[in-house]
Design a protein around this motif. Structure first.
Motif, PDB file in Angstrom:
ATOM      1  N   THR A 174      -2.952   9.229   3.006  1.00 17.65           N
ATOM      2  CA  THR A 174      -3.064   7.775   3.071  1.00 17.65           C
ATOM      3  C   THR A 174      -1.744   7.139   3.466  1.00 17.65           C
ATOM      4  O   THR A 174      -1.722   6.120   4.175  1.00 17.65           O
ATOM      5  CB  THR A 174      -3.550   7.228   1.722  1.00 17.65           C
ATOM      6  N   MET A 175      -0.631   7.732   3.061  1.00 19.22           N
ATOM      7  CA  MET A 175       0.673   7.226   3.476  1.00 19.22           C
ATOM      8  C   MET A 175       0.859   7.368   4.986  1.00 19.22           C
ATOM      9  O   MET A 175       1.425   6.479   5.629  1.00 19.22           O
ATOM     10  CB  MET A 175       1.794   7.948   2.730  1.00 19.22           C
ATOM     11  N   VAL A 176       0.374   8.459   5.540  1.00 21.69           N
ATOM     12  CA  VAL A 176       0.456   8.648   6.996  1.00 21.69           C
ATOM     13  C   VAL A 176      -0.358   7.560   7.700  1.00 21.69           C
ATOM     14  O   VAL A 176       0.097   6.979   8.695  1.00 21.69           O
ATOM     15  CB  VAL A 176      -0.030  10.059   7.396  1.00 21.69           C
ATOM     16  N   ILE A 177      -1.533   7.250   7.175  1.00 22.31           N
ATOM     17  CA  ILE A 177      -2.360   6.209   7.771  1.00 22.31           C
ATOM     18  C   ILE A 177      -1.662   4.856   7.684  1.00 22.31           C
ATOM     19  O   ILE A 177      -1.681   4.067   8.640  1.00 22.31           O
ATOM     20  CB  ILE A 177      -3.740   6.178   7.087  1.00 22.31           C
ATOM     21  N   LEU A 205       1.837   0.511  10.238  1.00 19.28           N
ATOM     22  CA  LEU A 205       3.134  -0.153  10.401  1.00 19.28           C
ATOM     23  C   LEU A 205       3.678   0.007  11.811  1.00 19.28           C
ATOM     24  O   LEU A 205       4.254  -0.930  12.379  1.00 19.28           O
ATOM     25  CB  LEU A 205       4.139   0.401   9.392  1.00 19.28           C
ATOM     26  N   ILE A 206       3.492   1.177  12.394  1.00 14.44           N
ATOM     27  CA  ILE A 206       3.953   1.396  13.767  1.00 14.44           C
ATOM     28  C   ILE A 206       3.186   0.512  14.744  1.00 14.44           C
ATOM     29  O   ILE A 206       3.764  -0.083  15.652  1.00 14.44           O
ATOM     30  CB  ILE A 206       3.829   2.892  14.146  1.00 14.44           C
ATOM     31  N   VAL A 207       1.877   0.397  14.528  1.00 10.24           N
ATOM     32  CA  VAL A 207       1.074  -0.459  15.404  1.00 10.24           C
ATOM     33  C   VAL A 207       1.489  -1.919  15.247  1.00 10.24           C
ATOM     34  O   VAL A 207       1.619  -2.647  16.236  1.00 10.24           O
ATOM     35  CB  VAL A 207      -0.430  -0.256  15.113  1.00 10.24           C
ATOM     36  N   LEU A 208       1.714  -2.370  14.011  1.00 12.69           N
ATOM     37  CA  LEU A 208       2.164  -3.748  13.797  1.00 12.69           C
ATOM     38  C   LEU A 208       3.535  -3.994  14.428  1.00 12.69           C
ATOM     39  O   LEU A 208       3.776  -5.068  14.992  1.00 12.69           O
ATOM     40  CB  LEU A 208       2.213  -4.064  12.308  1.00 12.69           C
ATOM     41  N   ALA A 249       0.830  -1.207   0.000  1.00  8.21           N
ATOM     42  CA  ALA A 249       0.000   0.000   0.000  1.00  8.21           C
ATOM     43  C   ALA A 249       0.867   1.261   0.000  1.00  8.21           C
ATOM     44  O   ALA A 249       0.556   2.237  -0.692  1.00  8.21           O
ATOM     45  CB  ALA A 249      -0.934  -0.002   1.199  1.00  8.21           C
ATOM     46  N   LEU A 250       1.961   1.242   0.750  1.00  9.56           N
ATOM     47  CA  LEU A 250       2.871   2.391   0.760  1.00  9.56           C
ATOM     48  C   LEU A 250       3.510   2.595  -0.605  1.00  9.56           C
ATOM     49  O   LEU A 250       3.673   3.734  -1.062  1.00  9.56           O
ATOM     50  CB  LEU A 250       3.946   2.214   1.827  1.00  9.56           C
ATOM     51  N   ALA A 251       3.874   1.500  -1.259  1.00  7.49           N
ATOM     52  CA  ALA A 251       4.473   1.613  -2.591  1.00  7.49           C
ATOM     53  C   ALA A 251       3.477   2.203  -3.592  1.00  7.49           C
ATOM     54  O   ALA A 251       3.840   3.056  -4.416  1.00  7.49           O
ATOM     55  CB  ALA A 251       4.956   0.246  -3.061  1.00  7.49           C
ATOM     56  N   MET A 252       2.230   1.769  -3.525  1.00 12.49           N
ATOM     57  CA  MET A 252       1.220   2.312  -4.444  1.00 12.49           C
ATOM     58  C   MET A 252       0.922   3.775  -4.132  1.00 12.49           C
ATOM     59  O   MET A 252       0.699   4.580  -5.048  1.00 12.49           O
ATOM     60  CB  MET A 252      -0.045   1.473  -4.384  1.00 12.49           C
ATOM     61  N   ASN A 253       0.923   4.146  -2.853  1.00 12.86           N
ATOM     62  CA  ASN A 253       0.711   5.550  -2.497  1.00 12.86           C
ATOM     63  C   ASN A 253       1.882   6.421  -2.938  1.00 12.86           C
ATOM     64  O   ASN A 253       1.687   7.569  -3.336  1.00 12.86           O
ATOM     65  CB  ASN A 253       0.499   5.698  -0.997  1.00 12.86           C
TER      66      ASN A 253
END
Length: 89
Positions: A39-42, A47-50, A16-20
């Motif tokens: 959307t990248m921030v989200i 990722l931080i939560v994971l 998702a980050l790559a597509m954003n």
């Protein structure tokens, strides 16, 4: 079992980050770039939560909350700049 879920989550958020990132650079308009950045921030919050779940750390959730607040303020500032051309009146 949680290891597989974490690996899938990291992979999905990385994709998702790559597509954003692609939308951020190739976006047809400024509004699309702002949406991609938000959307990248989200996705980074995810990722931080994971990472917090994987590392069994409670402070990463606080970092995710702080990033959410900063990301919201940044998106509002970009949108206001896009509409009015000036952030501070």
């Amino acid at each position: 079992m949680i290891g597989y879920a974490l690996a899938f989550g990291f992979g999905a958020l990385g994709l998702a980050l790559a597509m954003n990132l692609w939308r951020l650079f190739k976006g047809p308009g400024v509004a699309d770039r702002i949406f991609a950045l938000d959307t990248m921030v989200i996705n980074v919050i995810g990722l931080i939560v994971l990472a917090g779940i994987a590392g069994n750390s409670g402070t990463s959730f606080e970092a995710a909350l702080l990033l959410a607040m900063v990301g919201f303020v940044g998106t509002v500032a970009y949108a206001k700049f896009l509409l009015r051309g000036d952030i501070i009146e």
